[in-house]
Each structure stands twice: as C-alpha cells, then as structure tokens.
Write an enzyme that holds these catalytic residues in place. Structure first.
Site, PDB file in Angstrom:
ATOM      1  N   TYR A  56       9.324  -5.542   0.503  1.00 49.78           N
ATOM      2  CA  TYR A  56      10.212  -4.405   0.220  1.00 49.78           C
ATOM      3  C   TYR A  56      11.669  -4.784   0.477  1.00 49.78           C
ATOM      4  O   TYR A  56      12.085  -4.950   1.624  1.00 49.78           O
ATOM      5  CB  TYR A  56       9.821  -3.179   1.059  1.00 49.78           C
ATOM      6  CG  TYR A  56       8.385  -2.729   0.825  1.00 49.78           C
ATOM      7  CD1 TYR A  56       7.779  -2.871  -0.424  1.00 49.78           C
ATOM      8  CD2 TYR A  56       7.632  -2.161   1.851  1.00 49.78           C
ATOM      9  CE1 TYR A  56       6.472  -2.477  -0.640  1.00 49.78           C
ATOM     10  CE2 TYR A  56       6.319  -1.753   1.635  1.00 49.78           C
ATOM     11  CZ  TYR A  56       5.749  -1.936   0.385  1.00 49.78           C
ATOM     12  OH  TYR A  56       4.450  -1.541   0.172  1.00 49.78           O
ATOM     13  N   HIS A 122      -1.083  -8.253   0.874  1.00 51.02           N
ATOM     14  CA  HIS A 122      -0.341  -7.379  -0.033  1.00 51.02           C
ATOM     15  C   HIS A 122      -0.679  -7.647  -1.508  1.00 51.02           C
ATOM     16  O   HIS A 122      -0.327  -8.680  -2.048  1.00 51.02           O
ATOM     17  CB  HIS A 122       1.166  -7.583   0.194  1.00 51.02           C
ATOM     18  CG  HIS A 122       2.003  -6.457  -0.316  1.00 51.02           C
ATOM     19  ND1 HIS A 122       3.304  -6.267   0.070  1.00 51.02           N
ATOM     20  CD2 HIS A 122       1.733  -5.439  -1.166  1.00 51.02           C
ATOM     21  CE1 HIS A 122       3.803  -5.210  -0.540  1.00 51.02           C
ATOM     22  NE2 HIS A 122       2.858  -4.690  -1.308  1.00 51.02           N
TER      23      HIS A 122
HETATM   24  P1  NAD Z   1       5.746   7.728  -3.248  1.00 51.50           P
HETATM   25  O1  NAD Z   1       4.789   8.420  -4.124  1.00 51.50           O
HETATM   26  O2  NAD Z   1       5.747   8.006  -1.806  1.00 51.50           O
HETATM   27  O3  NAD Z   1       7.163   7.980  -3.928  1.00 51.50           O
HETATM   28  C1  NAD Z   1       8.393   7.691  -3.363  1.00 51.50           C
HETATM   29  C2  NAD Z   1       9.453   8.368  -4.203  1.00 51.50           C
HETATM   30  O4  NAD Z   1       9.255   9.784  -4.116  1.00 51.50           O
HETATM   31  C3  NAD Z   1      10.859   8.088  -3.733  1.00 51.50           C
HETATM   32  O5  NAD Z   1      11.709   7.991  -4.861  1.00 51.50           O
HETATM   33  C4  NAD Z   1      11.213   9.331  -2.940  1.00 51.50           C
HETATM   34  O6  NAD Z   1      12.590   9.595  -2.926  1.00 51.50           O
HETATM   35  C5  NAD Z   1      10.457  10.396  -3.690  1.00 51.50           C
HETATM   36  N1  NAD Z   1      10.123  11.548  -2.844  1.00 51.50           N
HETATM   37  C6  NAD Z   1       9.390  11.579  -1.712  1.00 51.50           C
HETATM   38  N2  NAD Z   1       9.350  12.841  -1.216  1.00 51.50           N
HETATM   39  C7  NAD Z   1      10.065  13.614  -2.079  1.00 51.50           C
HETATM   40  C8  NAD Z   1      10.413  14.998  -2.126  1.00 51.50           C
HETATM   41  N3  NAD Z   1      10.003  15.848  -1.181  1.00 51.50           N
HETATM   42  N4  NAD Z   1      11.167  15.438  -3.141  1.00 51.50           N
HETATM   43  C9  NAD Z   1      11.587  14.594  -4.115  1.00 51.50           C
HETATM   44  N5  NAD Z   1      11.315  13.281  -4.125  1.00 51.50           N
HETATM   45  C10 NAD Z   1      10.561  12.798  -3.112  1.00 51.50           C
HETATM   46  O7  NAD Z   1       5.542   6.151  -3.512  1.00 51.50           O
HETATM   47  P2  NAD Z   1       5.828   4.882  -2.628  1.00 51.50           P
HETATM   48  O8  NAD Z   1       7.133   4.985  -1.898  1.00 51.50           O
HETATM   49  O9  NAD Z   1       5.609   3.731  -3.529  1.00 51.50           O
HETATM   50  O10 NAD Z   1       4.631   4.892  -1.597  1.00 51.50           O
HETATM   51  C11 NAD Z   1       4.774   5.253  -0.264  1.00 51.50           C
HETATM   52  C12 NAD Z   1       4.558   4.071   0.654  1.00 51.50           C
HETATM   53  O11 NAD Z   1       3.223   3.575   0.507  1.00 51.50           O
HETATM   54  C13 NAD Z   1       5.452   2.855   0.396  1.00 51.50           C
HETATM   55  O12 NAD Z   1       6.722   3.023   0.982  1.00 51.50           O
HETATM   56  C14 NAD Z   1       4.631   1.764   1.034  1.00 51.50           C
HETATM   57  O13 NAD Z   1       4.787   1.800   2.429  1.00 51.50           O
HETATM   58  C15 NAD Z   1       3.204   2.170   0.673  1.00 51.50           C
HETATM   59  N6  NAD Z   1       2.744   1.531  -0.585  1.00 51.50           N
HETATM   60  C16 NAD Z   1       2.078   0.358  -0.490  1.00 51.50           C
HETATM   61  C17 NAD Z   1       1.677  -0.307  -1.635  1.00 51.50           C
HETATM   62  C18 NAD Z   1       0.971  -1.620  -1.517  1.00 51.50           C
HETATM   63  O14 NAD Z   1       0.685  -2.041  -0.420  1.00 51.50           O
HETATM   64  N7  NAD Z   1       0.646  -2.266  -2.597  1.00 51.50           N
HETATM   65  C19 NAD Z   1       1.956   0.237  -2.895  1.00 51.50           C
HETATM   66  C20 NAD Z   1       2.614   1.461  -2.968  1.00 51.50           C
HETATM   67  C21 NAD Z   1       2.997   2.098  -1.794  1.00 51.50           C
END
Ligand code: NAD
Length: 313
Positions: A56, A122
């Site tokens: 990240y 990952h």
């Molecule tokens: P997410 O679905 O959490 O989306 C994040 C997006 O949604 C951001 O743009 C954020 O600003 C927006 N958001 C969040 N809350 C909101 C709200 N209340 N109103 C409006 N917008 C909002 O997707 P993500 O960030 O990809 O996933 C969360 C976490 O999961 C990542 O940070 C990571 O730690 C983990 N993750 C891991 C993998 C992997 O290991 N392959 C893949 C995806 C995510």
C-alpha cells in the site's frame, strides 16, 4: 461494537476493522496528520483490528501507520500485515521464504512493533499455488513457531485459489475482499469449508473498493463497465429512497455471522464515524432485496485476477 473470535485463534476482532491502505494514498492524496488522526479515532471508537501491507503506497501506508501507533499500548490493537506483493506488476511478487523473512523484519520496523498478530501472503493468485504450498506457507508456519508472528494466512480475490490453499494447508485465517458485499455474495460458497477447518474469515472492501460510494470507483478499479453501471443504478435507487448507498453497503457487509471482521478503508474521520454509526442501525431488508435484484441480473459482477489458472473467470 461487537467483537468476534477469529476461527480457532484466541483473537477477538472488532466487527469493523480499519484497513490502512488509504494511508498509502491508494484512493487519493491523504495528509499524513489526517490519516494519523483517523487511526486514533478508530481505536478510540472501539476498532481493535488494523490491516496493512508493504504494497500500500509502496511502504508509505505502513510508515504512516507506524507513526500513528507510536506510544499506543500494544494490547489496544490487533495488527495484520502482509508479504509477497510489492507492486502492481506480475514481476513485483516474491513469495520466497528469504523475501518473506526479510519483508517481515522490514514491516515490523516500519510499524514499530516486535510482533505481528496476523501475517498474510498478499494476493496468492498472482503466483504458483504449488510453490505457495510447498515453500511460502511452511515459512509462515516456521515464523509462527519462532514467535515472530502469532497467526498466519493468505489473501486473494479468486475464491478457487483460497479454496485450493485451505484444502491443502492448515491456515489460521483468510482475508477475502469484494466477495461479500452488496454487489457479490459468492464468498458464501466457501464459508462452510472455512468454518469446518477452523479458518477465521476476514472480509475486506465493504464498498467494493469505492464502487458502492457516491464518489464511485477509482480509475484503477478492475470492475467491468456492466458492473459499474449496475452500481450506478443501485446508487440511483438509494437516492430515490433518500438513503446513502454506502450506509446499506456497510450494514450488509458486516451482517454475516461467518465473518469475524470486515475491513473498511478510509482516511476521513467523518466517513469512519458514519460507518460505525450505520452498522449499529437496522438494515432496510426490502431495499437490500431490490438492490440485490439489480446485481443478480449482472452477468459480470466479478473480474479476473492473477494467473489464468488461479482466476475464477
Ligand atoms: P473499501 O470498500 O473499504 O473502500 C474504500 C473506499 O471507500 C475509500 O475510497 C473510502 O474513502 C471510501 N469510503 C469508506 N467509507 C466511506 C463512507 N462512509 N462514505 C464514503 N466513502 C467511504 O475498500 P478497501 O479500502 O480496498 O478495503 C479495505 C481494506 O481491506 C484495505 O485498506 C486493506 O486493508 C484490506 N484489503 C486487502 C486486500 C488484500 O489483501 N488483497 C484487498 C482489498 C482490501
């Protein structure tokens, strides 16, 4: 806040976890002090689980998270990070034992901790799964025995890849993303297998990496145009009902008892506060049924990821 046991581990994760990828500017430029304040608010508001990765922001997210965690009692948070992915290209993956060990030490240093609670490979679908089984996972198991990490698992998008690994290796947990959210619930096809094996389930991306928000998906989002269009229609339906689509998305994603924690990413304190408030409120089941109808009619709700032989499509 509800806290749930993660599989057979002794970890109790908050129902909503904090995904730290936005601290690496994955969804746009984030002021470091704002990101740090958001992490502190998450902990103050009952979130005890934080996830990160060296991928990240190419180590930026871990570095900012380390600054945020400085001085905070270690027993206040459960921390996961990852190894094996260091960039967007196929060539940026290295799941060799040598790199995994070096990567762990680098992550511990950036995060300012002595031990990781959860250490994950990952995005396994980008490498040879036979190699993961024969070399990478035994390395994680050895690190666990050596006391460098407490628990280990894998992350990935294709469910077939997760299934193959779980059928052939005893993991503590898996992290799946975008497979249990309003647009796609196919994670449920493997939850029984995971539960039978005592493998804890972490669900990430309740907004499907921004698809289910008013702002919509970032440029790099892999969703097909048809799915993006379905999201636009779902968004329109919610607007007509006077409901924020992200509210329904959050409530839906945290609502399955097989899932220990759902990771949401945001560097915005108000978004985080909204998410926490929303998951305490009852979900509008009739509206969910209408939204699900839109996505059920979508023949393109998942996307390819990783090597062809590991991808679900
Ligand atoms: P997410 O679905 O959490 O989306 C994040 C997006 O949604 C951001 O743009 C954020 O600003 C927006 N958001 C969040 N809350 C909101 C709200 N209340 N109103 C409006 N917008 C909002 O997707 P993500 O960030 O990809 O996933 C969360 C976490 O999961 C990542 O940070 C990571 O730690 C983990 N993750 C891991 C993998 C992997 O290991 N392959 C893949 C995806 C995510």
């Amino acid at each position: 806040m509800q806290y749930n046991k993660l599989g057979n581990t002794d970890l109790e994760l908050s129902q909503l976890g904090y995904g730290a990828s936005p601290l690496g500017n994955v969804f746009g430029e984030v002021d470091q002090s704002v990101g740090i304040r958001t992490v502190h608010s998450a902990l103050d508001w009952g979130i005890n689980y934080i996830d990160c990765s060296p991928y990240y922001g190419l180590t930026k997210a871990e570095t900012v998270l380390g600054k945020a965690l400085k001085g905070i009692a270690r027993d206040r948070y459960i921390l996961s990070s990852k190894a094996g992915r260091y960039g967007p290209q196929q060539a940026d993956f290295d799941m060799s034992p040598k790199r995994i060990r070096a990567s762990l030490e680098e992550s511990l240093q950036r995060l300012g901790v002595d031990e990781l609670d959860i250490f994950l490979l990952h995005d396994i679908e980008f490498v040879d799964l036979e190699y993961v089984l024969a070399e990478s996972l035994p390395c994680l198991e050895a690190l666990k025995k050596e006391g460098r990490i407490r628990y280990f698992g894998v992350t990935g998008y294709p469910l077939l890849s997760l299934q193959k690994i779980v059928e052939n290796y005893q993991l503590d947990c898996v992290l799946s993303y975008c497979r249990y959210a309003l647009h796609d619930t196919s994670l449920l096809s493997i939850t029984e297998l995971l539960q039978q094996q005592g493998v804890g389930i972490i669900n990430a991306s309740p907004t499907a990496m921004g698809l289910l928000t008013a702002r919509g998906a970032p440029d790099w989002h892999p969703a097909a145009p048809e799915l993006i269009d379905c999201c636009r229609r779902a968004h329109q339906l919610c607007n007509e009902r006077g409901v924020n689509i992200t509210q329904v998305a959050m409530q839906f994603a945290v609502g399955h008892c097989a899932i220990s924690s759902t990771l949401v990413g945001t560097a915005n304190v108000q978004n985080l506060r909204n998410n926490l408030d929303w998951i305490e409120q009852p979900i509008d089941r009739a509206l969910v049924a209408e939204i699900r109808e839109i996505f059920d009619a979508c023949s393109n709700s998942i996307w390819p990821s990783g090597r062809t032989e590991n991808s679900d499509i």
